[in-house]
Design an enzyme around this catalytic site. Structure first.
Site, PDB file in Angstrom:
ATOM      1  NE  ARG A  27      -1.392   2.585   2.775  1.00 26.96           N
ATOM      2  CZ  ARG A  27      -0.967   3.746   3.241  1.00 26.96           C
ATOM      3  NH1 ARG A  27      -0.882   4.821   2.433  1.00 26.96           N
ATOM      4  NH2 ARG A  27      -0.552   3.873   4.485  1.00 26.96           N
ATOM      5  CD  GLU A  81      -3.134  12.448   5.630  1.00 31.19           C
ATOM      6  OE1 GLU A  81      -2.459  12.483   4.578  1.00 31.19           O
ATOM      7  OE2 GLU A  81      -4.372  12.592   5.654  1.00 31.19           O
TER       8      GLU A  81
END
Length: 505
Positions: free
Chosen positions: A14, A144
């Site tokens: 990923r 994030e």
């Protein structure tokens, strides 16, 4: 000492695929997923981002189908988004059962990218987590830009984590998204969170923009994190992610209270396969998996290894399915050559070893790379030169080759102390050289043998182009004989073979 087991989550498929220019096919992803879980024994793999493409969907469906048969489905994870449930629907169709939900870990990202308040963001996250739970999907949450959040908006980060503790989430994933953290910051930020939320499972996800990812991983473990996100060969966006092989070696050698399940001896095999699939070569000096990291070049090192392994460290190549090598070059010396001779099952006396060493030094001075496979050719060339007394020397030559013009050669030859110089043209550079040589011998009322065969080869198995051997068959008065020449340049190796012929003749 009681050891705590740390989860290793490999995100090559990923995050590693975000390396510029890299895209795995569905079959490549399935192959690597099998290797990572079955062979390398990582605990979890992150295999894709939801909703990216039909090809990504097919690759995840293939991986989950295989993982379900093996009982690995809860170890296969997919990056998802706060998108009203679209990612969840995608996962259900693909057969995935673990989502890594991407959320905003800093006020900067929340304000300028989403343009939402914390309350709006939190409520949307809660709705996605609830939908996932309803459909049998477990949730891990990425914050994030968490590292910038801790630097610039820690109150937001803590309020966010406070909220997440009220939701049914399994793991908190804390990424240094932009690779900005120093080791001391990594430790202090994670230690604060570990102390404040002892019940949470915390993963650290490091990036390598300042080449600090491995150091940051060490500090994350010291601070008490429960899992690490790594990639094969350190692949990833920009400067990449924390590299799997280096981290495994560091953890096993320097962090005594931590245990990991990764199988060291398979690291090199998987690294090479990922390099092949991506087309991205592994730097020769990359720790653990680079071509040169278990190669001794200096002769003093090889000599020390002969005397109680003085230049060994704990990174023994056998741990990683590799072997120590001893390079051949201008700094290698007799000890390196003896190590290579032992591997080839060859022995030389002191005088022969001295001559072979000198020849390798000459090649090294020309910046040529000499391999173990080249060694028998060098030995043959050197020992062959010792079978005759040299009376003829090809002292100098100029070889020219121009489009539309015949190649030409000017050669200077010394015969029994007398110098001769001639120029000639030919169908090629070596043909021109031979024509000039015939002029020299014609002036001495001598004929040269006839060239009847000409063969060029490189050492089988050699991974360098430094040496080629030219074998020329000559005929004179009904008698055939062969001479060999060795050089990095094919024409020069042929000239050396010819010089030997002149002395034998």
């Amino acid at each position: 000492m009681k050891k705590r087991t740390i989860e290793i989550m490999d995100t090559t498929l990923r995050d590693g695929e975000q390396t510029s220019g890299v895209s795995f096919s569905a079959s490549e992803k399935l192959t690597l997923a099998k290797l990572l879980l079955d062979e390398l024994k990582v605990d979890r793999i992150e295999v894709a981002s939801a909703r990216v493409s039909e090809g990504e969907f097919q690759s995840v469906a293939q991986i989950t189908s295989w993982a379900e048969e093996k009982g690995y489905l809860d170890r296969v994870e997919v990056l998802t988004f706060v998108d009203g449930g679209s990612s969840i629907e995608w996962m259900i169709k693909a057969g995935a059962r673990v989502q890594n939900l991407l959320t905003k870990g800093s006020m900067n990202h929340l304000t300028h990218q989403l343009k939402k308040t914390p309350e709006q963001h939190f409520s949307e996250i809660a709705a996605v987590v609830a939908q996932a739970e309803k459909n049998g999907i477990s949730t891990n949450v990425y914050l994030e830009d968490w590292s910038n959040g801790m630097r610039n908006s820690p109150d937001y980060v803590y309020s966010f984590i406070d909220y997440l503790t009220t939701l049914p989430i399994k793991r908190l994933l804390l990424p240094d998204t932009l690779g900005i953290l120093t080791p001391s910051e990594t430790y202090s930020f994670l230690y604060e969170i570990r102390k404040k939320y002892p019940q949470l499972h915390i993963d650290f996800h490091g990036h390598n923009d300042y080449d600090l990812s491995v150091a940051n991983v060490m500090e994350a473990l010291r601070a008490g994190c429960d899992g690490l996100h790594l990639t094969v060969n350190g692949m990833g966006e920009r400067a990449g992610n924390a590299p799997l092989a280096s981290v495994v070696a560091v953890v096993n050698d320097f962090i005594p209270d931590v245990r990991i399940n990764v199988k060291e001896s398979s690291l090199f095999k998987v690294s090479k396969l990922v390099s092949t699939f991506t087309g991205f070569g592994i730097p020769a000096n990359k720790p653990i998996v680079g071509d040169n990291v278990f190669t001794q070049t200096a002769g003093i090192h090889a000599d020390g290894d002969n005397k109680k392994n003085l230049y060994f460290n704990d990174l023994l190549p056998e741990r990683f399915g590799r072997k120590r090598k001893y390079a051949l070059g201008k700094t290698s010396g007799k000890a390196n050559i003896q190590k290579n001779l032992q591997e080839l099952g060859l022995t030389l006396n002191d005088e022969e070893l001295k001559r072979v060493t000198q020849r390798i030094i000459e090649l090294g001075d020309k910046k040529e790379k000499v391999t173990k496979e080249d060694l028998p050719y060098i030995i043959s060339d050197v020992l062959d030169s010792n079978t005759y007394q040299q009376r003829v020397f090809v002292r100098s030559y100029v070889l020219t080759h121009s489009k539309g013009l015949k190649p030409s050669t000017t050669v200077s030859v010394e015969i029994d102390g007398d110098s001769h110089e001639e120029n000639a043209q030919g169908d090629g550079q070596f043909d021109a050289f031979m024509n000039a040589l015939r002029k020299v011998y014609s002036s001495r009322k001598m004929e040269l043998p006839t060239l009847t065969d000409y063969a060029v080869r490189i050492p089988p198995g050699s991974n360098s182009d430094s040496l080629c051997e030219t074998i020329i068959t000559w005929e004179h008065d009904g008698r055939e004989f062969k001479t060999r020449g060795l050089d990095s340049d094919q024409t020069v190796s042929a000239i050396k073979a010819t010089e030997k012929m002149l002395n034998i003749f």
